[in-house]
Structures are given as structure tokens and as C-alpha cells.
Write an enzyme that holds these catalytic residues in place. Sequence first.
Site, PDB file in Angstrom:
ATOM      1  N   ASP A 182       0.831  -1.211   0.000  1.00  7.09           N
ATOM      2  CA  ASP A 182       0.000   0.000   0.000  1.00  7.09           C
ATOM      3  C   ASP A 182       0.872   1.270   0.000  1.00  7.09           C
ATOM      4  OD1 ASP A 182      -2.041  -1.781   0.233  1.00  7.09           O
ATOM      5  OD2 ASP A 182      -2.771  -1.072   2.171  1.00  7.09           O
ATOM      6  N   HIS A 233      -5.924   2.644  -4.087  1.00  6.68           N
ATOM      7  CA  HIS A 233      -5.906   2.924  -2.647  1.00  6.68           C
ATOM      8  C   HIS A 233      -6.432   4.337  -2.376  1.00  6.68           C
ATOM      9  CE1 HIS A 233      -4.952   1.643   1.337  1.00  6.68           C
ATOM     10  NE2 HIS A 233      -3.947   2.489   1.545  1.00  6.68           N
ATOM     11  N   HIS A 237      -5.728   8.856   0.295  1.00 10.82           N
ATOM     12  CA  HIS A 237      -5.771   8.008   1.492  1.00 10.82           C
ATOM     13  C   HIS A 237      -6.845   8.475   2.475  1.00 10.82           C
ATOM     14  CE1 HIS A 237      -4.319   5.470   4.821  1.00 10.82           C
ATOM     15  NE2 HIS A 237      -3.685   4.776   3.885  1.00 10.82           N
ATOM     16  N   HIS A 324       3.876  -2.215   3.200  1.00  7.86           N
ATOM     17  CA  HIS A 324       3.905  -0.866   2.610  1.00  7.86           C
ATOM     18  C   HIS A 324       5.249  -0.663   1.905  1.00  7.86           C
ATOM     19  CE1 HIS A 324       0.833  -0.610   5.757  1.00  7.86           C
ATOM     20  NE2 HIS A 324       0.296   0.380   5.046  1.00  7.86           N
TER      21      HIS A 324
END
Length: 357
Positions: A182, A233, A237, A324
Site C-alpha cells: 500500500d 488505494h 488516502h 507498505h
Amino acid sequence: MTSVGVLSDLRTRVIKATVFFVRRRHIVIGKKNREPLVVRSEKRMGWFLTAGFSCAAAVVLLITVYRSLLPEVPAGDLLTTEGSALTDDDLLMEADATGTAAESVALTDKILSVGDLETAEGSAMMDSGILKENDAAEAETGEKSAAAGAFDTDAAADGEMTDGDAAETDPDDTMRVALTFDDGPHPTWTVKLLDGLAERDVRATFFVIGENIPGNEDIIARMDQEGHLIGNHTYDHVKISDLSVEAACEQVERTSALVKAITGKDTEYVRPPFGSWRGDLECSFEMFPVLWDVDPLDWTTKNTSDVVRRVLEAVEPDDIILLHDCYESSVDAALQIADALLKQGYQFVTVDELILE
């Protein structure tokens, strides 16, 4: 004391008891002739009792006279007669018992004979079954051997049996796992991650943030060219469940448009930030929300070994691992995890392979 004397004594006692009872229960004085009611009751009770006991005495006397007229039997003869009868009964019972025992023995012998016969038949059937099974097994083995020999002969004659012709591994027996990342793309750490994955021939899934794409278009293009899956995503965010339908669709559509401009594909797989999704979204393209199975919380620590340990302790086949690619420690951990799982026999796939298959 004679029978008449016993009855007379008993009569006297009953009369006294009756008088006592009457005196205790009746305390009212009669008015007729000024004579107490109790006295009159006593007289009447006496008359009744006298008459009753006179009748009883007469019956006892008749019984005594009748018994005196019967002939007397000596005590010894009576015992002998009873003993003979008892002996005869015992003999009859013994005879019955002997007959029953004999019948039981005969029946037991018959049962044993039948049991022996059944045992013999069972043994014969078992032996026959074993022989049949052995014959069938030998025949089947012979057929397989003949088939294998024919196959080997044909392969040797044709010269076409190569390693590529070997049976493929059943996909259901393959341990698969998906690495997902991510918050990228990152100009440094995502590039390092792509280099490491390429060296290991590992494919992964990248859920990119739209605002990180401008200036890193070449990284998005490389992801697509090297067989990785690019997911969404959101643009900056945000928590989708806190937005309206219009605002949530704008978040994913803006990011998808940036990716599509580079790869020609929409980002159908969406990982909602914080795992918060809303099921009523109907945006301009079909979307599949993707969460995760293993989360080592790599963003909370820079300790690579801790991240590796947490993943390896929790991972199972068909799991989706969350990491991540915007942290150097997470990228290093991802490559170490890939090495460890490859040694364990895992195959790395993209999330669409796990979801759709």
C-alpha cells in the site's frame, strides 16, 4: 381349662370392656323412669353379648364332638406317608432335571456342530475371497506392468519423452500466497522492491495512491510490464465510509484514471484505507474490495526482523499479506519474507488469482 370355660371368661372380659367404654362415651342421663341412659345401655349390651357367646359356645361344642368321632392315625404312619410323597416328588423332579440336562447337552452339541460348520464355511469363503482378491491384484498388477512396459517402449521408440512431458502439479496442492503493498509508488523504495521481486521472479499487487502517481509514471508502467497487479488505494488516502457516494467514487475514479492513462487498464481491485468500505458504491467501473489476512503492522516499526517474524508466524496458504512499499524496512522485510516462503514451497500470485480462482 375347657373350651366352655375359655368362652365364659372371654365373655366376662368383653362385657367389662364394653361397659367401661359406654361409661366413658355416654354421659347424658336419660329421663325415662329417671334411670341413667348408661345403665340401660349396659343391660342391652349384656343381653346381646350373652346371646352371641352362647351361639359361639354351641359351635365350638359341635366341632369338638365331630373331631372326637374321627379315627385317630398314628404319628409315625403320617410321617411315613408324607415322606413317601416327598420322595416321589423329588424323584420326578430329578427325572425332569436329568431329561432337561440331556436335552441341553444334545442341543449344545447340535449348536456346536452348526457353529463348526459355519466356521468351516466362513473359513472356506474367506480363503476363497483372499484367493480371488490375490488373483485380481495379480491380474491388475500384470495389466499395469504391461501398460507401463508398452508406454516405456513407445516412448523409447519415438524418442519424445522429455522433462516438459512430465505430469503437471495439481494446482490445488500448491501453497499460494499474495504479497500486497500500500501507499506507493515511492521513487526510491518501490524501485528497490521491484528490483528484488524481479530477481526472485515474484509477482505482487500494488495498491497505489493517486496523488503519488504524478512524477512516478515510469514506476507504474514498470509494475504493469513485469506482471504485477495495480490496484486502487484512493486518491489521497481517505476513509471511504466517511464520504458520500459521489465523493467516494471521485476518490477511486481519479486514481484509476491516472493508472489507465499509463497502462490502459482500470484499477478494478480497491483496497479501502483503514479497511473501511461501503457496499453501495456504484462508480464508473466495476470494483472489488480487497482486504488482507496477515498484517504485521510494519508501519509502526522500522525493525525489519520483527516484521519478518510476525509474517512468517502467521502466514498460511492462500493468505493475503499486507505491507507498505513507502518504508525501507518494509521493503527489506518483504524480500526476506519472499526468500523464506519460496524455500517453504510457496508460490507468489496476485490477489485476482486468489479471489477469482
